[in-house]
Scaffold this motif. Structure first.
Motif, PDB file in Angstrom:
ATOM      1  N   LEU A  81       7.759  -5.464 -31.197  1.00  0.00           N
ATOM      2  CA  LEU A  81       8.304  -6.783 -30.848  1.00  0.00           C
ATOM      3  C   LEU A  81       9.792  -6.671 -30.516  1.00  0.00           C
ATOM      4  O   LEU A  81      10.277  -7.237 -29.534  1.00  0.00           O
ATOM      5  CB  LEU A  81       8.075  -7.750 -32.016  1.00  0.00           C
ATOM      6  N   LEU A  82      10.514  -5.908 -31.326  1.00  0.00           N
ATOM      7  CA  LEU A  82      11.954  -5.733 -31.084  1.00  0.00           C
ATOM      8  C   LEU A  82      12.209  -5.017 -29.761  1.00  0.00           C
ATOM      9  O   LEU A  82      13.039  -5.445 -28.962  1.00  0.00           O
ATOM     10  CB  LEU A  82      12.588  -4.900 -32.211  1.00  0.00           C
ATOM     11  N   ASP A  83      11.472  -3.929 -29.545  1.00  0.00           N
ATOM     12  CA  ASP A  83      11.668  -3.143 -28.314  1.00  0.00           C
ATOM     13  C   ASP A  83      11.340  -3.970 -27.069  1.00  0.00           C
ATOM     14  O   ASP A  83      12.088  -3.974 -26.096  1.00  0.00           O
ATOM     15  CB  ASP A  83      10.781  -1.884 -28.328  1.00  0.00           C
ATOM     16  N   ASP A  84      10.198  -4.662 -27.118  1.00  0.00           N
ATOM     17  CA  ASP A  84       9.769  -5.458 -25.959  1.00  0.00           C
ATOM     18  C   ASP A  84      10.766  -6.579 -25.679  1.00  0.00           C
ATOM     19  O   ASP A  84      11.103  -6.863 -24.526  1.00  0.00           O
ATOM     20  CB  ASP A  84       8.384  -6.078 -26.205  1.00  0.00           C
ATOM     21  N   THR A  85      11.235  -7.209 -26.741  1.00  0.00           N
ATOM     22  CA  THR A  85      12.161  -8.335 -26.579  1.00  0.00           C
ATOM     23  C   THR A  85      13.464  -7.865 -25.955  1.00  0.00           C
ATOM     24  O   THR A  85      13.984  -8.498 -25.017  1.00  0.00           O
ATOM     25  CB  THR A  85      12.445  -8.969 -27.954  1.00  0.00           C
ATOM     26  N   ALA A  86      14.010  -6.759 -26.465  1.00  0.00           N
ATOM     27  CA  ALA A  86      15.278  -6.241 -25.923  1.00  0.00           C
ATOM     28  C   ALA A  86      15.093  -5.847 -24.458  1.00  0.00           C
ATOM     29  O   ALA A  86      15.923  -6.164 -23.605  1.00  0.00           O
ATOM     30  CB  ALA A  86      15.747  -5.045 -26.749  1.00  0.00           C
ATOM     31  N   SER A  87      13.983  -5.188 -24.173  1.00  0.00           N
ATOM     32  CA  SER A  87      13.738  -4.717 -22.813  1.00  0.00           C
ATOM     33  C   SER A  87      13.563  -5.894 -21.840  1.00  0.00           C
ATOM     34  O   SER A  87      14.113  -5.908 -20.741  1.00  0.00           O
ATOM     35  CB  SER A  87      12.489  -3.821 -22.853  1.00  0.00           C
TER      36      SER A  87
END
Ligand code: SF4
Length: 224
Positions: free
Chosen positions: A18-24
């Motif tokens: 979730l963190l990675d997708d959101t930042a990306s």
């Protein structure tokens, strides 16, 4: 609450994704929206979206990792907005001031102008004990929590984290990465001073959006 190492190293794969997708996604959106013919209108729309996403992700994280004791923070309490130098980034100062221009009847904007230009000690957007631009408050204000009212009463602030902050930080890391790649200034600045600058000189926001370092007089380092 998870530790940052726990999340980063995969204590919970769902949270990390979730963190990675959101930042990306935030990074990509920032480049798409401001990469071609940037304007204040586009910037405001991007920031509105980013803040909405950050609130949503923050809530998701709070649900996934509930805090173990209740926060002391509540409506009407504003110790952490008083007698301090709020440190932020140009994008947040611009968004806060432009937001204050368009909400309600403009009273928040008038109040900010008065407070910033008289070099008031409290945050210039604090009005009658409450944040006058609460939905548009900068990241630092979203990250500040307290578990102990007496500590705040003594102005002895030490920021206490909540799980929501992992989501907030991911969103704003994506935003900052995009802004930096577009050549926009993301240095740490003093919030009140930046609001004063935006109010006293024309086209500051437009110049920032064009890559000029117009907020240099507000850099935190230059004040030390
Ligand atoms: S912007 Fe709002 S929440 Fe942040 S310090 Fe100012 S009054 Fe407080």
């Amino acid at each position: 609450m998870p530790t940052s190492e726990g999340i980063i190293h995969g204590e919970n794969g769902k949270a990390q994704k979730l963190l990675d997708d959101t930042a990306s996604q935030t990074h990509t959106m920032t480049l798409e929206v401001l990469g071609q013919a940037p304007s204040i209108e586009k910037f405001m729309a991007l920031m509105k979206h980013v803040f909405e996403v950050s609130d949503l992700i923050g809530k998701q994280f709070q649900k996934m990792f509930p805090i173990e004791k209740p926060l002391a923070c509540k409506s009407g309490c504003s110790f952490c907005c008083s007698n301090i130098t709020v440190m932020t980034k140009p994008a947040f100062a611009i968004y806060a001031l432009y937001y204050s221009k368009i909400i309600s009847d403009g009273l928040a904007y008038d109040h900010a102008a008065q407070q910033a230009l008289t070099k008031h000690q409290d945050c210039c957007l604090l009005k009658e004990g409450a944040c006058s631009i609460y939905p548009a408050r900068p990241l630092v204000c979203r990250l500040f929590h307290s578990y102990d009212f007496n500590e705040c009463l003594a102005h002895n602030f030490s920021r206490s984290g909540t799980s929501a902050e992992f989501g907030l930080i991911a969103v704003f890391n994506g935003l900052e990465k995009g802004l930096k790649e577009l050549g926009l200034d993301c240095n740490d600045i003093a919030f009140n001073q930046a609001i004063g600058l935006l109010l006293s000189e024309e086209y500051i926001a437009e110049k920032w959006l064009a890559g000029e370092k117009v907020f240099a007089p507000c850099y935190i380092e230059s004040r030390q």
